[in-house]
Structures are given as C-alpha cells and as structure tokens.
Design a protein around this motif. Structure first.
Motif, mmCIF file in Angstrom:
data_model
loop_
_atom_site.group_PDB
_atom_site.id
_atom_site.type_symbol
_atom_site.label_atom_id
_atom_site.label_comp_id
_atom_site.label_asym_id
_atom_site.label_seq_id
_atom_site.Cartn_x
_atom_site.Cartn_y
_atom_site.Cartn_z
ATOM 1 N N VAL A 74 5.342 2.093 13.758
ATOM 2 C CA VAL A 74 4.118 2.994 14.376
ATOM 3 C C VAL A 74 4.170 4.413 13.817
ATOM 4 N N HIS A 75 2.984 4.699 13.500
ATOM 5 C CA HIS A 75 2.633 6.057 13.073
ATOM 6 C C HIS A 75 2.037 7.022 13.866
ATOM 7 N N ILE A 76 2.315 8.248 14.031
ATOM 8 C CA ILE A 76 1.635 8.944 14.895
ATOM 9 C C ILE A 76 0.750 10.047 13.942
ATOM 10 N N MET A 77 -0.626 9.843 13.924
ATOM 11 C CA MET A 77 -1.394 10.826 12.935
ATOM 12 C C MET A 77 -1.744 11.855 13.867
ATOM 13 N N ALA A 78 -1.979 13.224 13.291
ATOM 14 C CA ALA A 78 -2.385 14.242 13.989
ATOM 15 C C ALA A 78 -2.891 15.359 12.700
ATOM 16 N N ASN A 79 -4.028 15.843 13.057
ATOM 17 C CA ASN A 79 -4.285 17.090 12.297
ATOM 18 C C ASN A 79 -4.375 16.658 10.526
ATOM 19 N N LEU A 97 0.908 -1.350 0.036
ATOM 20 C CA LEU A 97 -0.048 0.121 -0.016
ATOM 21 C C LEU A 97 0.725 1.202 0.001
ATOM 22 N N GLU A 98 0.596 2.011 -1.051
ATOM 23 C CA GLU A 98 1.354 3.265 -1.072
ATOM 24 C C GLU A 98 0.495 4.601 -1.238
ATOM 25 N N ILE A 99 0.626 5.271 -0.151
ATOM 26 C CA ILE A 99 -0.048 6.690 -0.182
ATOM 27 C C ILE A 99 0.756 7.678 -0.260
ATOM 28 N N LYS A 100 0.369 8.776 -1.219
ATOM 29 C CA LYS A 100 1.294 9.792 -1.380
ATOM 30 C C LYS A 100 0.279 11.131 -1.514
ATOM 31 N N GLY A 101 0.677 11.874 -0.347
ATOM 32 C CA GLY A 101 0.428 13.320 -0.480
ATOM 33 C C GLY A 101 -1.467 13.400 -0.402
ATOM 34 N N LEU A 102 -1.868 12.226 0.226
ATOM 35 C CA LEU A 102 -3.537 12.224 0.272
ATOM 36 C C LEU A 102 -4.034 13.232 0.918
ATOM 37 N N GLU A 103 -5.005 14.122 -0.127
ATOM 38 C CA GLU A 103 -5.741 15.061 0.700
ATOM 39 C C GLU A 103 -7.214 14.878 0.548
ATOM 40 N N VAL A 104 -7.887 14.822 1.555
ATOM 41 C CA VAL A 104 -9.409 14.610 1.418
ATOM 42 C C VAL A 104 -10.209 15.434 2.181
ATOM 43 N N LYS A 105 -11.424 16.044 1.548
ATOM 44 C CA LYS A 105 -12.486 16.952 2.235
ATOM 45 C C LYS A 105 -13.711 16.184 2.210
ATOM 46 N N LEU A 106 -14.411 16.632 3.309
ATOM 47 C CA LEU A 106 -15.947 16.224 3.287
ATOM 48 C C LEU A 106 -16.895 16.561 2.031
ATOM 49 N N GLU A 107 -17.573 15.686 1.463
ATOM 50 C CA GLU A 107 -18.243 16.265 0.325
ATOM 51 C C GLU A 107 -19.201 17.061 0.399
ATOM 52 N N GLU A 108 -19.907 17.028 1.423
ATOM 53 C CA GLU A 108 -21.034 18.050 1.961
ATOM 54 C C GLU A 108 -20.482 19.156 2.498
ATOM 55 N N GLU A 109 -19.601 19.287 3.177
ATOM 56 C CA GLU A 109 -19.038 20.776 3.835
ATOM 57 C C GLU A 109 -17.711 21.073 3.318
ATOM 58 N N ASP A 110 -17.537 22.017 3.741
ATOM 59 C CA ASP A 110 -15.959 22.564 3.096
ATOM 60 C C ASP A 110 -15.062 22.371 4.443
ATOM 61 N N LYS A 111 -14.847 20.898 4.609
ATOM 62 C CA LYS A 111 -13.947 20.609 5.730
ATOM 63 C C LYS A 111 -12.813 19.538 5.273
ATOM 64 N N GLN A 112 -11.620 20.044 5.242
ATOM 65 C CA GLN A 112 -10.469 19.365 4.921
ATOM 66 C C GLN A 112 -10.002 18.415 6.162
ATOM 67 N N ILE A 113 -10.114 16.974 5.846
ATOM 68 C CA ILE A 113 -9.803 16.065 7.109
ATOM 69 C C ILE A 113 -8.386 15.487 6.833
ATOM 70 N N LEU A 114 -7.957 15.168 5.696
ATOM 71 C CA LEU A 114 -6.801 14.745 5.339
ATOM 72 C C LEU A 114 -5.926 15.784 4.606
ATOM 73 N N LYS A 115 -4.752 16.248 5.043
ATOM 74 C CA LYS A 115 -4.044 17.238 4.483
ATOM 75 C C LYS A 115 -2.590 16.987 3.966
ATOM 76 N N GLY A 116 -2.566 15.542 3.374
ATOM 77 C CA GLY A 116 -1.164 15.128 2.653
ATOM 78 C C GLY A 116 -0.746 14.259 3.377
ATOM 79 N N VAL A 117 -1.547 13.173 3.363
ATOM 80 C CA VAL A 117 -0.883 11.931 4.072
ATOM 81 C C VAL A 117 0.203 11.063 3.165
ATOM 82 N N ASP A 118 1.417 10.694 3.669
ATOM 83 C CA ASP A 118 2.269 9.889 3.070
ATOM 84 C C ASP A 118 2.473 8.547 3.885
ATOM 85 N N LEU A 119 2.348 7.475 3.513
ATOM 86 C CA LEU A 119 2.236 6.168 3.874
ATOM 87 C C LEU A 119 2.670 5.066 3.159
ATOM 88 N N THR A 120 3.818 4.075 3.542
ATOM 89 C CA THR A 120 4.038 3.180 2.520
ATOM 90 C C THR A 120 4.092 1.838 3.519
#
Lengths: 251, 429
Positions: free
Chosen positions: A218-223, A2-25
């Motif tokens: 182990v990864h720590i995820m925040a914000n 699994l390779e995740i690069k710079g993943l940015e995600v917001k909620l479809e219904e509202e203007d709220k960014q949840i993921l702000k550039g996740v990198d993970l392999t």
C-alpha cells in the motif's frame, strides 16, 4: 512489471505541476494499492501512464517490462498490456458494446501481430465473461455505457479488462459509486484475473475495496509524491485515523 | 419579384431552353406545357433566391453539363447482391441489356418514354401534378424544368406488395452527359413497395421522383449517391401522403462536387408518418445540400427529418429544412435534426431550420449542431487499443447512426453501414 522513476508531470495548458517525482515499482503477480487525499495526483498518474492528452511529462521515466511507455500512443500502450479501468467510464452513443469489444480486441491483436479472433470464438468468450460479471445480453447490445447505471459502467470496465487480458491493470477508483453487491461483483472479477504474470495498481480512497482485493503493498500519495509505503496495515491506519497523522509524520 | 432580379433568371432560362427540345407529349403533353409556362414566369434559380443562398445554381442552370470524369470504382455496386427488379439507365438512357423485364407481381411498371404516347394513363394525375403543388410557397424551377423536358423515367403503379424491391441503377459513361429523368410512383391503398436507387447517372443529373401514397399504403426509399466525385446532381422528391400511410426515404451520399437533394412532403390524410433522412460524407471540394419542406395539412401526423453530414478538408454541407403546420393540423408531431461532424476547421456547415406553425396543439422540435470528434471518447477507444484513425472512423459511423436508424429494413441498413465502413477503411489505407 511497471517501473516509475522520478516522474514529474504538469498540465499542458497551465503552469501547474501535478506529479513531483513519483517513484513506484509494481512487480508481476502483485497487487499494489495507492491511497491519498483528493488532489494528490493519483488519477493524473493513471492518465499519464495510459497516454491521455493534456499533460506534459517534465521529468522521469515509466516503463512496462523494461519498455518505455511515455513515448507510445495510447493504443500502443494498450497493446503492450496496459489497461486503465476508468473512474468515469465514457459513454459512446452509436457504438454498440459488442462492436467496441471486438474492435478493441482485434486491434490489440493486430498491433501485436496476431490473428483476429473469429466471430464464433469472440461470441463464446464475451458471453462467458459477461455471465461471470452478471452483464446481460441486453447490456452488451446497447451503445457503450449509454444509459448504464454507475455500477453497470464499472462492471463493463471489468468486462473489458477480462476480455483484453492486460498484464498491468490500473483501477482508478473503481469502487466509487458502487453499492456493496456491485463492489463484490467487481472485486470477484478482478480477483479472478489475478495470476503470476499480471499486476494490479488499485487507486482508492477507502479500505473497503481492499477488503475484497487484498493488496500486497500500500502506498500513500500526497502532493504529487509517494510519501509512504507499507503493507495492508497502512490502509487500515488510513481508514482509522485519516491521512493527517501520516502526512505530518512525513512532512 | 422585381424585374431587375428576374431578368438574369429569365436570361439563364432562355440560354438553357435553347439547348433543349420538348419531348413528344401524349398524355404528358399538358403537364409539360404547364411546367414550361410556369418556368417562363420564374426563370431558373439565382444566387439571390432565398433558398439558393448557400448553393450556387450556375452549373445546374448552364446550357451544357460541366465535364465530369467517369469514376471507376473497384467495389461491387451496392444492392447488386440482393433479389430485386433492376432497371438501368446509362447517362439517362434506358439500357435493356442491363435491365430485368418490367414485370413484377403487385405492380405495373413501364417507362415514361414508352407510356407517353397513349392518350389516357393513370400517371396523368401524378406526373407534374405534385411537382406543381410543390412550387408554392417556394419556387423549384429545376423541378419544373424536369417535368417539361424529362426524356425518360419509370412509372410504377403499386397495387399489391411485390416480393422484391425495384432498383434503379444509374451509370455514368459520357463525360458531358446531361440526364433528365422523371419517375412517378403511385402506391394504392394498403399496398407497399421499396424503391432503391444508386449510381452517378450522368455528368449532370436532374431527377424528379413523384410519390403518391394512398390510405394505408407504404413507400420505402433507399438511395446511395457516390463515391464518384465530379458529377453534379439536382434531385427532387415530391410526396403526397394519405391517411395512415407511411413514407420513408433515406439517402447516403459520399463525395460529389455538387449535390442538391430536395424533398417536399405533404400530409393530406390523418395519422400518416413520413421520415426523411440523410447521411453524407464529403471531402475537399464537396458541396452537399439537403433542402426539405414538410407540410402538415392533416391531423395527428408524424414527420421526422434526420440529416447528418461528415465534412473534412474544406467540404461544405447545407441543410434547409422547414416544417409548416397548417391551422387544422392538430396533434402534429414534427421533429427535425441536422448535425455536422467537422473533421477540421476548414469545413463548414450551413443550416437553416424553420418552423411555421398555425395549429395550437402540436409538438414540434428542431435542432442543429456542428461539432468535432469527441476527444474523451477518442481517448477511451484508444486506451482500449483501437488506433486513432480507426477510433475516429468508429465515432464517425456512430455519428451517422441516427440517420441510418431511419431505414426500416435491417438488411438494407446493414448494407449501407457496411458501405460507409468500407469507404472509411479505404481512406485509412
């Protein structure tokens, strides 16, 4: 795997960014754990990877064995070997657990161009796997997750995982709501599936699950980002001191 | 009723009667005459009638049957693989070539058309009798029309427990056929029978089934309507239930531009049980109406009404269900649920649940809901690899399951489930 690069995600219904550039392999054969405070985006990442509606990917990529995941339907991702063990397994009245398992297994086989499993082989398989997880025949007959206790629901998730034999398993707070014995059962179920060709991404709040399922990384995820990556000792540190130190350190 | 409202109903009746002729009577002559005179007072249904607000009666009233193309399905007819006594009607006409001999241990069975010329007959106490009782407090003119003009039907006197079900098979061959059949079943004390029905019958079908279950008797009924689409049907079941008797009726309907299934049940003996259920699936110009009236006039009886409808592409479902508990019907346990699964926003479900209770020690509940497929459940199934359409169908079958649970015989329930599953799978292609 699994390779995740710079993943940015917001909620479809509202203007709220949840993921702000996740990198993970996550490499094949390994177990990665993700820890992080509430609201850091851990569950969102698992939903986005599995294809749940309601999220919009605004940037980045996610691939499974080099194949793009984000453009696929949820069922196609499953057939390619992605599995999400739900934090809150869904109750489906009217659909028997056995019917559900057989339908899912055969659907994946069909999507991969394989033959359906025979009824006899299926029964043999499900009985053996269920026994290991101490899931009795009565539970298999009942509608999916209806009337199951919290622990039974989680065991049922692991049963599905054992039946479907995915390559990339994401466990979203599988330890939540489990007593010590149930945690042991679930962990044993997961450990039994560990092998060279399979990887795990374990989302959890607590070190105690990681006492049973030993992570390599182990990864720590925040914000909405992975802010720190380390070995098993990182989980120990969180258990001891909480997130405050780590978060101030990376801020 | 005001004359102004009655006039069009009587005009409709007059037009209809001109196209009909009263069959030779024999023992049924009095019942037919009585039905005709009742009909003369009520006329035919009109859209202004309380119980015809949601379903237009015009095509059911019209002198001739609206044209309906004959449906040619490729599948084996339902129930055909099981051991049964098969009786076939083609466009409402008995077909001896496709029927078994009318002989079965534990029952006597004969055709209305052949039994009608004798002077005395057990069915004289049943034919048109329950139908007449069922006209109050709600008029059911199409049932009275049926009693008066039925050309044939099956009369079953159940004295034992036959080894296999009686299976009525209806075949539609003529695009404008108009069939009126009237069946009567009398289940004696301690006896038990299963009645199966399937097939489209005619371009337009008016059917009455009267069932009397004596003390401790059991009556099971499983009916399959569909997959033909253009036909129209108005059916009535009238049941009168004795002490500790059991009545179970289940109907599956797939397709059909117009189906009105009425069921009128009366408890006259204590400790009896009646379950009536329906599972229907409609697409496009589908109109399906279940109208049920259960009267509790005895102590400690249990009634259940379970109706489920799956509607898409502008299909319409109607449910009008009533539980009437009379003053002395204490310890009544009445339950009613009607639900629709709307697969798009064009479809509609119209429900009118009614409770009327005069006893003070009863447990009655009713519920009615309309909803869409559960998105979370759909995602869960898909996340396990089940494709969207298949997952939707699985959830659709799950929605109908509660109605199928009302079928007592597991193998019959299984056959119904298989059929529904097959129809859903065919749509997926």
């Amino acid at each position: 795997m699994l390779e995740i690069k710079g993943l940015e995600v917001k909620l479809e219904e509202e203007d709220k960014q949840i993921l702000k550039g996740v990198d993970l392999t996550v490499e094949a054969g390994s177990v990665h754990a993700i820890m992080g405070p509430n609201g850091s985006g851990k569950s969102t990442m698992s939903y986005v990877l599995s294809g749940r509606d309601g999220y919009e990917v605004t940037g980045g990529t996610a691939t499974l064995n080099g194949e793009d995941l984000l453009g696929l339907e949820p069922e196609e991702r499953a057939a390619k070997g992605l599995f999400l063990a739900f934090q809150y397994p869904v109750e489906i009245p009217g659909v028997g657990n056995m019917t559900f398992l057989r339908t899912a297994l055969n659907a994946q086989r069909k999507l991969r161009g394989e033959d359906e499993i025979s009824s006899a082989d299926f029964l043999k398989l499900v009985r053996a796997k269920a026994k290991e997880l101490k899931i009795d025949a009565e539970m298999l007959k009942r509608p999916v997750n209806v009337g199951f206790s919290g622990g039974e629901k989680k065991r049922n998730e692991i049963l599905q995982m054992a039946m479907l034999e995915p390559k990339m398993c994401i466990l979203d707070e599988t330890d939540s709501g489990l007593d010590v014995d149930a945690m042991k059962l679930v962990s044993d179920g997961v450990n039994a599936l560990r092998d060279e060709g399979r990887a795990f991404l374990v989302i959890t709040h607590y070190q105690r699950l990681l006492d049973h399922i030993h992570p390599d990384v182990v990864h720590i995820m925040a914000n909405g980002r992975i802010v720190k990556t380390g070995g098993p000792e990182l989980a120990m540190e969180v258990e001891k001191n909480g997130y405050a130190d780590i978060l101030s350190e990376v801020a | 009723m005001m004359v102004a409202l009655l006039k069009p109903k009587l005009d409709a009746l007059e037009a209809r009667l001109a196209a009909l002729s009263l069959p030779e009577g024999g023992w049924s002559a009095a019942a037919r005459k009585d039905a005709l005179s009742r009909l003369g007072a009520t006329g035919l249904p009109s859209a202004r009638d309380e119980y015809w607000k949601y379903t237009r009666p015009d095509t059911l009233n019209a002198p001739g049957a609206p044209r309906a193309a004959v449906f040619e399905g490729s599948e084996t007819p339902i129930f055909s693989q099981r051991d049964r006594l098969k009786i076939t009607f083609v466009d409402g006409v008995f077909d001896p070539a496709q029927s078994d001999a009318l002989e079965l241990e534990g029952i006597t069975i004969e055709r209305l058309a052949e039994a009608g010329t004798k002077d005395i007959h057990w069915a004289k106490d049943l034919y048109g009798v329950l139908e007449a009782r069922g006209q109050s407090p709600v008029e059911r003119p199409l049932a009275a029309l049926n009693t008066a003009f039925a050309t044939d039907g099956i009369l079953i006197h159940v004295t034992g427990t036959p080894s296999k079900p009686v299976s009525l098979v209806y075949i539609h061959r003529d695009e404008v056929s108009d069939a009126i059949l009237h069946h009567a079943v009398k289940v004696e004390s301690g006896a038990e029978i299963t009645l199966l029905e399937n097939g489209p019958a005619a371009a337009r079908f008016n059917k009455v089934l009267e069932v009397e279950v004596a003390d401790g008797g059991k009556f099971h009924h499983v009916r399959a309507q569909g997959r033909d689409h253009e036909r129209r049907a108005a059916t009535h079941i009238f049941a009168r239930l004795g002490e500790e008797s059991l009545f179970k009726s289940f109907t599956m309907t797939a397709n059909g531009v117009l189906t009105r299934n009425e069921c009128v049940i009366e408890f006259t003996g204590d400790d009896a049980v009646a379950h009536v259920a329906g599972a229907s699936m409609g697409d496009g110009d589908f109109h399906h109406d279940d109208t049920v009236f259960v009267t509790h006039d005895a102590v400690n009886c249990e009634s259940r009404q379970v109706f489920k409808k799956v509607l898409r592409n502008g299909a319409t479902g109607v449910f009008q269900g009533k539980i009437l508990v009379k003053k002395d019907a204490q310890k009544t346990d009445g339950y009613q649920i009607s639900q629709s699964l709307l697969l798009d926003e064009d479809s509609q479900f119209l429900a009118k649940p009614e409770l009327e209770i005069y006893a003070d020690d009863v447990a009655c509940s009713h519920g009615s809901t309309s909803g869409a497929i559960d998105d979370t459940a759909l995602y869960y199934l898909r996340s396990r690899g089940v494709p969207r359409r298949e997952a939707q169908d699985l959830l659709t079958l799950a929605f109908l399951a509660e109605a199928l649970d009302e079928i007592e015989d597991d193998s019959l329930a299984g056959e119904i489930r298989e059929r529904l599953d097959g129809w859903l799978a065919r749509r997926r292609g």
